[in-house]
Scaffold this motif. Structure first.
Motif, PDB file in Angstrom:
ATOM      1  N   ARG A   1       0.874  -1.060   0.135  1.00 56.87           N
ATOM      2  CA  ARG A   1       0.041  -0.283   0.453  1.00 56.87           C
ATOM      3  C   ARG A   1       1.107   0.888   0.109  1.00 56.87           C
ATOM      4  O   ARG A   1       0.095   2.162  -0.561  1.00 56.87           O
ATOM      5  N   GLY A   2       1.792   1.753   1.097  1.00 53.94           N
ATOM      6  CA  GLY A   2       2.868   2.280   1.562  1.00 53.94           C
ATOM      7  C   GLY A   2       3.501   2.993  -0.300  1.00 53.94           C
ATOM      8  O   GLY A   2       3.367   3.986  -0.887  1.00 53.94           O
ATOM      9  N   MET A   3       4.002   1.532  -1.347  1.00 53.70           N
ATOM     10  CA  MET A   3       4.343   1.989  -2.641  1.00 53.70           C
ATOM     11  C   MET A   3       3.436   2.285  -3.119  1.00 53.70           C
ATOM     12  O   MET A   3       4.017   3.232  -4.211  1.00 53.70           O
ATOM     13  N   HIS A   4       2.476   1.936  -3.453  1.00 50.40           N
ATOM     14  CA  HIS A   4       1.969   1.576  -4.480  1.00 50.40           C
ATOM     15  C   HIS A   4       1.180   3.433  -4.054  1.00 50.40           C
ATOM     16  O   HIS A   4       0.711   4.421  -5.281  1.00 50.40           O
ATOM     17  N   ALA A   5       0.953   4.339  -3.002  1.00 45.33           N
ATOM     18  CA  ALA A   5       0.145   5.407  -1.996  1.00 45.33           C
ATOM     19  C   ALA A   5       1.188   6.129  -3.396  1.00 45.33           C
ATOM     20  O   ALA A   5       1.511   7.378  -3.606  1.00 45.33           O
ATOM     21  N   MET A   6       2.818   6.270  -3.256  1.00 46.77           N
ATOM     22  CA  MET A   6       4.097   6.864  -3.548  1.00 46.77           C
ATOM     23  C   MET A   6       3.956   6.591  -5.053  1.00 46.77           C
ATOM     24  O   MET A   6       4.133   7.531  -5.853  1.00 46.77           O
ATOM     25  N   LYS A   7       4.338   5.635  -5.773  1.00 46.92           N
ATOM     26  CA  LYS A   7       3.961   5.879  -7.175  1.00 46.92           C
ATOM     27  C   LYS A   7       3.146   5.827  -7.904  1.00 46.92           C
ATOM     28  O   LYS A   7       3.086   6.715  -9.096  1.00 46.92           O
ATOM     29  N   THR A   8       1.799   5.475  -7.747  1.00 49.00           N
ATOM     30  CA  THR A   8       0.614   5.885  -8.269  1.00 49.00           C
ATOM     31  C   THR A   8      -0.841   6.611  -7.465  1.00 49.00           C
ATOM     32  O   THR A   8      -0.769   7.822  -8.728  1.00 49.00           O
ATOM     33  N   GLY A   9      -0.639   6.670  -6.510  1.00 48.59           N
ATOM     34  CA  GLY A   9      -1.674   7.860  -5.979  1.00 48.59           C
ATOM     35  C   GLY A   9      -0.979   8.518  -5.562  1.00 48.59           C
ATOM     36  O   GLY A   9      -2.068   9.808  -5.810  1.00 48.59           O
ATOM     37  N   ALA A  10       0.111   9.103  -5.412  1.00 48.12           N
ATOM     38  CA  ALA A  10       0.444  10.424  -5.172  1.00 48.12           C
ATOM     39  C   ALA A  10       0.586  11.286  -5.887  1.00 48.12           C
ATOM     40  O   ALA A  10      -0.565  12.693  -5.989  1.00 48.12           O
ATOM     41  N   LEU A  11       0.503  10.901  -7.718  1.00 50.01           N
ATOM     42  CA  LEU A  11      -0.017  11.575  -9.079  1.00 50.01           C
ATOM     43  C   LEU A  11      -1.675  11.548  -8.977  1.00 50.01           C
ATOM     44  O   LEU A  11      -2.049  13.499  -9.283  1.00 50.01           O
ATOM     45  N   ILE A  12      -2.520  11.615  -9.001  1.00 52.45           N
ATOM     46  CA  ILE A  12      -4.070  11.245  -8.398  1.00 52.45           C
ATOM     47  C   ILE A  12      -4.595  12.208  -7.574  1.00 52.45           C
ATOM     48  O   ILE A  12      -5.238  12.642  -7.973  1.00 52.45           O
ATOM     49  N   ARG A  13      -3.377  11.755  -6.561  1.00 55.07           N
ATOM     50  CA  ARG A  13      -4.472  12.172  -5.390  1.00 55.07           C
ATOM     51  C   ARG A  13      -3.623  14.094  -5.414  1.00 55.07           C
ATOM     52  O   ARG A  13      -4.743  15.150  -5.113  1.00 55.07           O
ATOM     53  N   CYS A  14      -2.811  14.473  -6.201  1.00 57.05           N
ATOM     54  CA  CYS A  14      -2.350  15.351  -6.596  1.00 57.05           C
ATOM     55  C   CYS A  14      -3.079  16.694  -7.274  1.00 57.05           C
ATOM     56  O   CYS A  14      -2.785  17.796  -7.674  1.00 57.05           O
ATOM     57  N   SER A  15      -3.570  15.356  -8.236  1.00 57.85           N
ATOM     58  CA  SER A  15      -4.688  16.267  -9.236  1.00 57.85           C
ATOM     59  C   SER A  15      -5.448  16.235  -9.216  1.00 57.85           C
ATOM     60  O   SER A  15      -6.045  17.424  -9.586  1.00 57.85           O
ATOM     61  N   CYS A  16      -6.197  15.942  -7.940  1.00 65.14           N
ATOM     62  CA  CYS A  16      -7.336  16.376  -7.243  1.00 65.14           C
ATOM     63  C   CYS A  16      -6.853  17.974  -5.948  1.00 65.14           C
ATOM     64  O   CYS A  16      -8.024  18.970  -6.375  1.00 65.14           O
ATOM     65  N   LEU A  17      -6.152  17.780  -6.238  1.00 64.15           N
ATOM     66  CA  LEU A  17      -5.997  18.280  -4.940  1.00 64.15           C
ATOM     67  C   LEU A  17      -5.070  20.061  -5.777  1.00 64.15           C
ATOM     68  O   LEU A  17      -5.677  21.025  -4.909  1.00 64.15           O
ATOM     69  N   ALA A  18      -4.248  19.496  -6.027  1.00 62.38           N
ATOM     70  CA  ALA A  18      -3.886  20.942  -7.093  1.00 62.38           C
ATOM     71  C   ALA A  18      -5.385  21.795  -7.753  1.00 62.38           C
ATOM     72  O   ALA A  18      -5.091  23.227  -7.326  1.00 62.38           O
ATOM     73  N   GLY A  19      -5.832  21.045  -8.146  1.00 61.28           N
ATOM     74  CA  GLY A  19      -7.304  21.660  -8.915  1.00 61.28           C
ATOM     75  C   GLY A  19      -8.355  22.833  -7.969  1.00 61.28           C
ATOM     76  O   GLY A  19      -8.222  24.054  -8.303  1.00 61.28           O
ATOM     77  N   ALA A  20      -8.199  22.244  -6.453  1.00 58.36           N
ATOM     78  CA  ALA A  20      -9.097  22.591  -5.591  1.00 58.36           C
ATOM     79  C   ALA A  20      -8.285  23.720  -4.563  1.00 58.36           C
ATOM     80  O   ALA A  20      -8.989  25.392  -4.618  1.00 58.36           O
ATOM     81  N   LEU A  21      -6.349  23.440  -4.761  1.00 53.97           N
ATOM     82  CA  LEU A  21      -6.214  24.832  -4.546  1.00 53.97           C
ATOM     83  C   LEU A  21      -5.974  26.460  -5.785  1.00 53.97           C
ATOM     84  O   LEU A  21      -6.148  27.351  -5.086  1.00 53.97           O
ATOM     85  N   LEU A  22      -5.760  25.867  -6.681  1.00 54.15           N
ATOM     86  CA  LEU A  22      -6.030  26.843  -7.907  1.00 54.15           C
ATOM     87  C   LEU A  22      -7.136  27.199  -7.912  1.00 54.15           C
ATOM     88  O   LEU A  22      -7.304  28.397  -8.309  1.00 54.15           O
ATOM     89  N   ALA A  23      -8.345  26.848  -7.839  1.00 55.23           N
ATOM     90  CA  ALA A  23      -9.561  27.852  -7.523  1.00 55.23           C
ATOM     91  C   ALA A  23      -9.728  28.654  -5.701  1.00 55.23           C
ATOM     92  O   ALA A  23     -10.858  28.894  -5.991  1.00 55.23           O
ATOM     93  N   GLY A  24      -8.817  28.161  -5.282  1.00 56.78           N
ATOM     94  CA  GLY A  24      -8.980  28.894  -3.661  1.00 56.78           C
ATOM     95  C   GLY A  24      -9.706  27.993  -3.052  1.00 56.78           C
ATOM     96  O   GLY A  24     -10.598  29.041  -1.654  1.00 56.78           O
ATOM     97  N   ALA A  25     -10.135  26.993  -3.131  1.00 60.64           N
ATOM     98  CA  ALA A  25     -11.092  26.206  -1.661  1.00 60.64           C
ATOM     99  C   ALA A  25     -10.048  26.134  -0.199  1.00 60.64           C
ATOM    100  O   ALA A  25      -9.003  25.789  -0.569  1.00 60.64           O
ATOM    101  N   PRO A  26     -11.361  26.612   0.307  1.00 64.08           N
ATOM    102  CA  PRO A  26     -10.693  26.371   1.874  1.00 64.08           C
ATOM    103  C   PRO A  26     -10.058  25.791   2.321  1.00 64.08           C
ATOM    104  O   PRO A  26     -10.900  24.338   1.387  1.00 64.08           O
TER     105      PRO A  26
END
Length: 304
Positions: A183-208
């Motif tokens: 789980r830890g390895m995949h959270a880094m290798k695959t999950g991190a870029l998917i998670r940050c794709s979601c988070l980056a959109g929210a941050l660009l929009a100024g989400a609380p």
């Protein structure tokens, strides 16, 4: 939630395909006129324009839209994430890494252009991605771009995708890899870029902050589900769909969710992650929220 408040799988797929085309059109011209040597540009475009669902940029566009930011403002940043994803595939396929000859049903970059050019193509895609992300500052407040860029850099770096690939190589062929390690390895290798794709959109929009946290958890959960399903499909899919030989992971001695848990338990785990992702979207309304919920379920349904 009533059926009236749901998006059908067909409608979700239609929207995903339409948004992928929009991203594709942007990707088709984003490297032109940047002074890149012709042969290097050919190699970069070869992998960048080889197809795919464009899941990561679509997630970035959608989460930004969830908080009211216009698509045009986000598109360069979202597309940049696809450049990072593509670079990782080019490098993962190299003989010194996973040594794959096929990618999306086509010869891997190093098979088409040679190892040295493939390495440079990956380097070029990664670095050009940061130019694109920085260019979003023309349409989005600079502090928001900086926050989003920071989370993408961390996800792509040594504590994220690069570190995950290192662990993947370390774990290959080992019999002592636990579920937590996997789980830890995949959270880094695959999950991190998917998670940050979601988070980056929210941050660009100024989400609380609280909303950004929820969107980050959504991305984390679908990233986990995505990898579990990927492992399942490596055993149960077909080469035409996968774009690579079936069983290539097990053939290389890789530890996977099915190898540790079996197919049925792996499917249950994927659904649990999807349920967790959908729970993160409780209270959000509108087409973007409906799409994100339907997309989460679609990820699990692919393995059923």
């Amino acid at each position: 939630m009533s059926h009236a408040d749901e998006m059908t799988p067909q409608a979700m797929k239609q929207r995903l395909a339409a948004e992928a085309l929009e991203v594709e059109a942007y990707l088709g011209g984003c490297l032109k006129g940047r002074g890149i040597p012709c042969d290097l540009l050919k190699a970069m475009d070869y992998s960048l324009l080889a197809g795919g669902k464009r899941l990561r940029p679509v997630l970035c566009l959608t989460t930004a839209g969830l908080f009211g930011l216009a698509r045009d403002a986000v598109l360069p940043f979202a597309a940049a994430i696809e450049l990072i994803h593509t670079y990782s595939l080019v490098h993962d396929d190299l003989p010194a890494m996973d040594d794959d000859d096929l990618r999306r049903g086509m010869p891997s970059n190093h098979k088409k252009f040679g190892e040295a050019t493939a390495i440079l193509a990956g380097d070029g895609l990664l670095t050009e991605a940061f130019c694109l992300m920085a260019s979003a500052g023309a349409a989005v407040e600079a502090s928001r771009v900086l926050s989003a860029l920071s989370v993408v850099a961390a996800a792509a770096g040594a504590g994220g995708m690069v570190g995950g690939q290192m662990l993947d190589m370390e774990y290959t062929g080992r019999a002592d890899v636990s579920l937590d390690m996997l789980r830890g390895m995949h959270a880094m290798k695959t999950g991190a870029l998917i998670r940050c794709s979601c988070l980056a959109g929210a941050l660009l929009a100024g989400a609380p902050h609280e909303d950004a946290e929820r969107i980050s958890h959504y991305g984390e959960a679908i990233g986990a589900a995505f990898q579990i399903v990927d492992d399942i499909l490596d055993e149960t899919g077909d080469e035409a769909t996968l774009g690579k030989p079936v069983g290539s992971d097990s053939g290389q001695g890789k530890n996977t969710y099915p190898s540790l848990l079996g197919l049925e338990r792996s499917r249950e785990l994927a659904q649990q992650q999807v349920d967790a992702a959908v729970a993160c979207l409780s209270g959000y309304e509108g087409e973007n929220a409906l799409f994100l919920r339907a997309l989460a379920q679609y990820i699990a349904d692919r393995a059923m």
